[in-house]
Design an enzyme around this catalytic site. Sequence first.
Site, PDB file in Angstrom:
ATOM      1  CG  ASN A 191      -1.770   0.946   1.013  1.00 13.91           C
ATOM      2  OD1 ASN A 191      -2.006   2.251   0.115  1.00 13.91           O
ATOM      3  ND2 ASN A 191      -2.828   1.331   2.225  1.00 13.91           N
ATOM      4  N   GLY A 241       2.440   2.042  10.493  1.00 13.55           N
ATOM      5  CA  GLY A 241       3.185   3.183  10.654  1.00 13.55           C
ATOM      6  C   GLY A 241       4.145   4.138  12.384  1.00 13.55           C
ATOM      7  CE  LYS A 282      -0.091   2.869   4.924  1.00 16.11           C
ATOM      8  NZ  LYS A 282      -0.114   3.329   6.458  1.00 16.11           N
ATOM      9  CD  GLU A 328      -3.167  -2.025   7.394  1.00 17.22           C
ATOM     10  OE1 GLU A 328      -2.582  -2.798   6.215  1.00 17.22           O
ATOM     11  OE2 GLU A 328      -3.818  -1.590   6.638  1.00 17.22           O
ATOM     12  CD  GLU A 380      -2.663   5.193   7.191  1.00 17.60           C
ATOM     13  OE1 GLU A 380      -2.393   5.511   5.805  1.00 17.60           O
ATOM     14  OE2 GLU A 380      -1.768   4.709   7.373  1.00 17.60           O
ATOM     15  CB  SER A 408       5.484  -1.851  11.500  1.00 15.19           C
ATOM     16  OG  SER A 408       4.890  -1.037  12.509  1.00 15.19           O
ATOM     17  CG  HIS A 450      -5.727   1.851   5.327  1.00 16.24           C
ATOM     18  ND1 HIS A 450      -5.508   2.945   5.966  1.00 16.24           N
ATOM     19  CD2 HIS A 450      -4.786   1.170   5.003  1.00 16.24           C
ATOM     20  CE1 HIS A 450      -3.868   2.184   6.900  1.00 16.24           C
ATOM     21  NE2 HIS A 450      -3.730   1.295   5.684  1.00 16.24           N
TER      22      HIS A 450
HETATM   23  P1  13P Z   1       3.345  -0.082   7.573  1.00 18.48           P
HETATM   24  O1  13P Z   1       3.617  -0.984   7.489  1.00 18.48           O
HETATM   25  O2  13P Z   1       4.244   1.704   7.161  1.00 18.48           O
HETATM   26  O3  13P Z   1       3.126   0.248   9.261  1.00 18.48           O
HETATM   27  O4  13P Z   1       1.707   0.729   7.190  1.00 18.48           O
HETATM   28  C1  13P Z   1       0.882  -0.636   7.381  1.00 18.48           C
HETATM   29  C2  13P Z   1      -0.311  -0.611   6.169  1.00 18.48           C
HETATM   30  O5  13P Z   1      -1.170   0.896   6.628  1.00 18.48           O
HETATM   31  C3  13P Z   1      -0.529  -1.273   5.269  1.00 18.48           C
HETATM   32  O6  13P Z   1      -1.641  -0.651   4.499  1.00 18.48           O
END
Ligand code: 13P
Length: 249
Positions: free
Chosen positions: A9, A172, A11, A166, A96, A212, A94
Site C-alpha cells: 500500500n 507506521g 498510500k 491491521e 486511515e 510495521s 483502511h
Molecule cells: P506500515 O507497514 O507502514 O506500518 O503500514 C501498514 C499499512 O497501513 C498498510 O496498509
Amino acid sequence: MRKNIVAGNWKMNNGLIQTETLISELKQQTKTSNAEVMIAPTFTNLWHAFQSTRQDDIEVVAQNMHFAENGAYTGEVSASMLKSIGIQTVILGHSERRAYFNETDESLAQKVDAALEHDMRIVFCFGEELSDRKSGNEEAVVESQIKKALFHLDASAYKNIVLAYEPVWAIGTGETASPEQAQDMHAFIRKTLESKYGHTIADDMTILYGGSVKPGNAKEIFSKPDVDGGLIGGAALKAEDFYAIVNAF
Ligand code: 13P
C-alpha cells in the site's frame, strides 16, 4: 485453497517519475515464493502502473473507491472507472480512511456492495485502536467491524474478498503485533467467519496482517498458521525490502 498475498500500500506517496522508478526496480527483483504480489499506487498513477506491469507477476490495485456509480461526488472515483482502466481489486476500509475521511462501517458496507456488483476483488481492512487493546476489547471491535461491513453478504461473495487485519497501533509506528498476537487475532477472525458461513469459507479465507511488517520480522509473522500474507506500508516503498517480504514465505 487459501492464497498467500503480499500487497504494497503506497498510500499518498510517489508521483509519476517515482512510480516509474519503483516499478522498474520491482521488476528487477526475483520472486522465490508462491505469494501473489499486489501494489497500490495513488489514483493518478494507476493507469501507468497497470500498463507497465502487464507482462509481470504484479497486480495493480486501488487504495479506495466511492460506492456510487457516477454523479456529483467531486474528487471521487467509482468502481466502473477503476474497471475501465483494468483495475480488478480495491483496498477498502483502511484505518486511515476511517480516521481521516470519516468512513464508517455503514459506508464501507455500501462500498463493498458496489465493488462486488462490479465483480471486483476487495482487500477489506479493519483493526483495533491502542485503547481497545489496552482495555481488552480488541476482539469485540474487530468482530463488530467485520459483521457490520460484511455479514450481510451471501457466502458466494467471499471468493472475492481478502481480509487484512491491521491493528491501528502498529501502523507506521515501528511497533508490530507479536507473531502470537497476530496469530491469535487471525484465528479469532477465522472463527468469526466460521460461525456465520461455515468451515470451508473460513478455512479458504486469505487473512493478511498489516502494521510495521519489515524484512526482519516478516518470516516469523508469516510462519503463523492463520497469517496468509501482509499488507505493507513503509517497507513497500523500497523494492528490495518489499521483495524480501514477498519472499519471506
Ligand atoms: P506500515 O507497514 O507502514 O506500518 O503500514 C501498514 C499499512 O497501513 C498498510 O496498509
